[in-house]
Design a protein around this motif. Structure first.
Motif, mmCIF file in Angstrom:
data_model
loop_
_atom_site.group_PDB
_atom_site.id
_atom_site.type_symbol
_atom_site.label_atom_id
_atom_site.label_comp_id
_atom_site.label_asym_id
_atom_site.label_seq_id
_atom_site.Cartn_x
_atom_site.Cartn_y
_atom_site.Cartn_z
ATOM 1 N N CYS A 71 34.245 -9.295 35.227
ATOM 2 C CA CYS A 71 35.189 -8.519 34.431
ATOM 3 C C CYS A 71 36.548 -9.201 34.451
ATOM 4 O O CYS A 71 37.032 -9.594 35.512
ATOM 5 C CB CYS A 71 35.280 -7.105 35.019
ATOM 6 N N VAL B 143 33.745 -8.913 29.583
ATOM 7 C CA VAL B 143 32.693 -8.793 30.596
ATOM 8 C C VAL B 143 31.630 -9.846 30.317
ATOM 9 O O VAL B 143 31.249 -10.055 29.160
ATOM 10 C CB VAL B 143 32.060 -7.389 30.567
ATOM 11 N N LEU C 61 26.208 -2.051 29.152
ATOM 12 C CA LEU C 61 26.109 -3.171 30.096
ATOM 13 C C LEU C 61 24.661 -3.645 30.218
ATOM 14 O O LEU C 61 24.388 -4.846 30.236
ATOM 15 C CB LEU C 61 26.651 -2.751 31.458
ATOM 16 N N PHE D 42 28.202 -8.257 36.820
ATOM 17 C CA PHE D 42 29.024 -8.268 35.620
ATOM 18 C C PHE D 42 30.448 -8.702 35.968
ATOM 19 O O PHE D 42 31.193 -7.967 36.623
ATOM 20 C CB PHE D 42 29.046 -6.882 34.979
ATOM 21 N N SER E 14 27.747 -11.087 31.677
ATOM 22 C CA SER E 14 26.582 -10.771 32.497
ATOM 23 C C SER E 14 26.084 -12.037 33.184
ATOM 24 O O SER E 14 25.748 -13.019 32.528
ATOM 25 C CB SER E 14 25.476 -10.178 31.626
ATOM 26 N N SER F 156 35.209 -7.242 38.556
ATOM 27 C CA SER F 156 33.776 -7.036 38.362
ATOM 28 C C SER F 156 33.531 -5.573 38.016
ATOM 29 O O SER F 156 34.359 -4.708 38.298
ATOM 30 C CB SER F 156 32.970 -7.434 39.605
ATOM 31 N N ILE F 157 32.396 -5.320 37.350
ATOM 32 C CA ILE F 157 31.951 -3.960 37.039
ATOM 33 C C ILE F 157 30.550 -3.796 37.608
ATOM 34 O O ILE F 157 29.710 -4.698 37.496
ATOM 35 C CB ILE F 157 31.922 -3.700 35.521
#
Length: 299
Positions: free
Chosen positions: A212, A203, A178, A210, A205, A246-247
């Motif tokens: 998702c 994903v 990531l 991030f 950025s 989201s991550i």
């Protein structure tokens, strides 16, 4: 036009249509990169369901359709389904000048397609299997913008990347993957946090975090070093996994009640990076089923 050339042109049009991309270069890439050059000499072994079928001859027309072709049948390593990869490439939308990190390059077929699409940008292709890495290096020798690395992308630092294209199943993407994404960078990976959960995830950025988006079913062989979980992990079922929006890196933000999964150094949330959530999905605790794909590990 020969039968093989006609088959390849039709195949390329089909792949572009399945990709859902407005980029005409995608069809051109599928039309100009010969798949047979990355499969070894025919006849070829096609994986069909739980069995295998050998093509009747070494005529490349047999492999210009949506079939899995075995690269190493004993290890279950295949040249992945073209439709799946067309859809994935359409999602990450490679642009000229970008840098791609390809994890699980196999013998290099999909690496070559990515290289065509980002030229004069670069592709760094990781392959853990020594025999496949050697084949990829030979197959990709004509592509001056490709570097093949025989190594484990989990244990090796990734270069700053516009795209990280992962072709091995992970319980969660390592934090380093990531962090390697440039602003606006995209990653697509097969998420396999549990036996019954197998989703392709896109994903992106952004300045806020991030983003998702799980978008289809996807089964790949495990990624060495990133496919297992420890007892403290929060493992989602398929419905919760599909709701992830989201991550987050745990080092940046502690998991909260929206967490759908907590695995290693990252966690997945049902809320977007802007704080919004999928209200309909939250009320129903489900999303429409995502389309599945047969096991499809390697480019």
């Amino acid at each position: 036009m020969t039968g093989t050339a006609e088959a390849r042109q039709f195949y390329a049009r089909l792949m572009a249509a399945h990709a859902g991309s407005a980029d005409p270069r995608l069809e051109e890439a599928f039309a100009t990169v010969p798949r047979e050059a990355f499969l070894g000499p025919g006849p070829w072994t096609v994986v069909a369901g739980d069995g295998r079928v050998e093509t009747p001859t070494a005529d490349p027309s047999h492999i210009y359709q949506n079939v899995l072709v075995a690269l190493d049948a004993d290890k279950g390593i295949n040249n992945g389904e073209p439709i799946l990869h067309a859809m994935w490439i359409g999602k990450v939308a490679p642009k000229p000048g970008e840098v791609v990190t390809h994890i699980g390059a196999g013998t290099g077929y999909y690496t070559a397609l990515l290289a065509k699409l980002v030229a004069p940008g670069a592709v760094i292709a990781f392959e853990l299997d020594a025999a496949l890495a050697a084949r990829a290096e030979e197959n990709l020798a004509a592509f001056g913008n490709v570097t093949v690395i025989h190594g484990n992308a989990v244990a090796s630092p990734l270069p700053p990347s516009d795209i990280v294209y992962v072709n091995a199943g992970v319980a969660a993407p390592p934090a380093a993957w990531l962090k390697a994404l440039k602003p606006g960078g995209r990653m697509v990976f097969p998420w396999r946090p549990a036996e019954r959960v197998a989703l392709a995830v896109l994903v992106t950025s952004t300045e806020s975090g991030f983003v998702c988006r799980p978008f289809m079913g996807s089964w790949f062989i495990p990624c060495v070093g990133a496919s297992t979980t420890d007892p403290s992990a929060k493992i989602p079922d398929r419905e919760k996994a599909a709701r992830s929006r989201s991550i987050w890196l745990i080092s940046d933000k502690a998991p909260d009640r929206t967490a759908t999964a907590i695995i290693g150094d990252v966690w997945f949330s049902s809320r977007g990076v802007d704080g919004s959530g999928d209200k309909r999905a939250e009320r129903q605790n489900l999303l429409r089923p995502l389309s599945g794909r047969r096991p499809s590990r390697r480019p």
